[in-house]
Design a protein around this motif. Structure first.
Motif, PDB file in Angstrom:
ATOM      1  N   GLU A 275      40.039  41.176  42.115  1.00  0.00           N
ATOM      2  CA  GLU A 275      39.459  42.401  41.652  1.00  0.00           C
ATOM      3  C   GLU A 275      40.488  43.130  40.701  1.00  0.00           C
ATOM      4  OE1 GLU A 275      37.256  42.247  45.499  1.00  0.00           O
ATOM      5  OE2 GLU A 275      39.748  42.022  44.807  1.00  0.00           O
ATOM      6  N   GLU A 276      41.275  42.748  41.239  1.00  0.00           N
ATOM      7  CA  GLU A 276      43.473  42.551  39.965  1.00  0.00           C
ATOM      8  C   GLU A 276      42.900  41.340  38.527  1.00  0.00           C
ATOM      9  OE1 GLU A 276      46.409  44.288  43.189  1.00  0.00           O
ATOM     10  OE2 GLU A 276      46.167  41.580  42.393  1.00  0.00           O
ATOM     11  N   ARG A 278      40.074  40.971  37.285  1.00  0.00           N
ATOM     12  CA  ARG A 278      39.039  41.048  37.326  1.00  0.00           C
ATOM     13  C   ARG A 278      39.407  42.660  36.176  1.00  0.00           C
ATOM     14  NH1 ARG A 278      33.863  42.964  40.391  1.00  0.00           N
ATOM     15  NH2 ARG A 278      34.064  40.901  40.863  1.00  0.00           N
ATOM     16  N   THR A 279      39.986  43.184  37.307  1.00  0.00           N
ATOM     17  CA  THR A 279      40.841  44.503  35.730  1.00  0.00           C
ATOM     18  C   THR A 279      41.013  43.783  34.783  1.00  0.00           C
ATOM     19  OG1 THR A 279      40.917  46.228  37.986  1.00  0.00           O
ATOM     20  CG2 THR A 279      42.262  46.292  35.822  1.00  0.00           C
ATOM     21  N   SER A 280      42.092  42.641  34.785  1.00  0.00           N
ATOM     22  CA  SER A 280      42.901  42.499  33.512  1.00  0.00           C
ATOM     23  C   SER A 280      42.219  41.877  32.880  1.00  0.00           C
ATOM     24  CB  SER A 280      43.811  41.738  33.846  1.00  0.00           C
ATOM     25  OG  SER A 280      44.667  41.492  34.286  1.00  0.00           O
ATOM     26  N   GLU A 282      38.446  42.683  32.189  1.00  0.00           N
ATOM     27  CA  GLU A 282      37.782  43.497  31.105  1.00  0.00           C
ATOM     28  C   GLU A 282      38.625  44.187  30.197  1.00  0.00           C
ATOM     29  OE1 GLU A 282      36.157  46.337  34.193  1.00  0.00           O
ATOM     30  OE2 GLU A 282      34.393  44.495  35.109  1.00  0.00           O
TER      31      GLU A 282
END
Length: 333
Positions: A275-276, A278-280, A282
């Protein structure tokens, strides 16, 4: 399928180029026809056996990739056949790597490739872009207006740090070892670029940063940090970010460090959760579409010459040859 793989750990010449069975995607995996991959220092450490990530042989090397989805596992929800994707975090913890014509990758490690971005650029920016973003924002909590210093600004991670910090409104100081490297740093957004061989380097950093109270974030990409000089240049409550120097044992100035309320933060991108990451990812995609993020490519090799590509990476990351600016990209086919 053709692949670059090892049957044992060792020097670059242990890398073989040949045929291996095409992987079958598991329930949460997609099968990717690989368009490009890239080499990182961690790939050479895995190949050497310095980092114990290989669980069985033959083992395909490589963390990064970009390509096209050819098949989806039964439980895949985020992608469809024909989607262009990029990702990293492969070739680690027993996962087979990316230096092959096809790769089966869990969808949690993959992201959509932005319109207009080539596979080569997407692969070149994968691990280094995620690393820079995680260090600056998840771990470093960078704020607009802060001063960021990065060693080796024309390298893979360094060039990403410059671009992402500049886009976030930071004032960026970067170093390089040649006029061409310094020009690269300036073009990427560095407000001050200094030759790291200049005997007055610290005076220049101090003159630029002191109106801000000093350097708020020191992003250390070098394998041998020098904390005495770093701490002397830091602003109160500044952050020193460490993501390299696996074998380093530097002296540490405890007194000057703690009286400034400083922080030292160490991290490895592969410890970040899906999740971390993926945030980066995106955020990187959004920056690319705004023309604020452009991965830097320094050399390109065909898959059949992966051993030579590893030698070039090793010469520069371990032996400081200074013959590479940007990432090494490897193209299957």
């Amino acid at each position: 399928m053709k692949a670059a793989f090892v049957r044992k750990t060792g020097a670059p010449d242990v890398i073989e180029y040949g045929d291996l069975p095409q992987p079958e995607p598991g329930p949460t995996q997609v099968l990717i026809k690989v368009g490009a991959t890239a080499i990182n220092p961690i790939d050479t450490y895995v190949r050497q056996g310095v980092v114990s990530m290989i669980t069985n042989f033959p083992y395909i090397l490589g963390c990064d990739l970009a390509g096209v989805v050819e098949q989806c596992g039964a439980a895949v929800t985020r992608f469809r056949v024909g989607d262009r994707v990029w990702g990293s975090n492969q070739g680690l913890f027993g996962r087979q790597g990316t230096f092959s014509e096809y790769a089966a990758v869990d969808e949690k490690w993959l992201y959509d490739t932005p319109d207009g971005e080539s596979d080569a650029d997407a692969a070149a920016g994968a691990l280094v872009g995620l690393t820079a973003h995680l260090g600056l924002f998840l771990h470093g909590n960078l704020k607009p207006g802060e001063v960021v210093f990065v060693n080796g600004g024309s390298g893979g991670v360094g060039s990403a740090v410059i671009q992402l910090a500049h886009a976030a409104g930071a004032a960026v100081i970067a170093t390089a070892g040649s006029d061409a490297g310094l020009e690269t740093c300036r073009n990427l957004g560095a407000n001050l670029a200094i030759n790291y061989n200049d005997p007055n380097i610290d005076d220049q950093i101090r003159a630029f940063a002191m109106p801000h109270g000093g350097v708020q974030m020191w992003f250390e990409t070098q394998r041998e940090p020098t904390f005495d000089r770093t701490v002397s240049l830091m602003a109160p409550r500044g952050r020193i970010i460490l993501m390299a120097g696996r074998a380093a044992r530097p002296e540490f100035p405890v007194g000057p460090f703690y009286v400034k309320d400083l922080r030292v933060i160490g991290f490895a991108m592969f410890n970040a959760s899906p999740e971390e990451q993926r945030t980066s990812a995106e955020a990187l995609n959004a920056l690319y579409l705004r023309a604020q993020w452009k991965p830097q490519i320094g050399a390109t090799f065909p898959l059949s010459e992966t051993a030579a590509a590893h030698r070039l990476q090793e010469d520069n990351s371990l032996h400081k040859a200074g013959t590479l600016r940007g990432k090494i990209v490897v193209i299957p086919g």
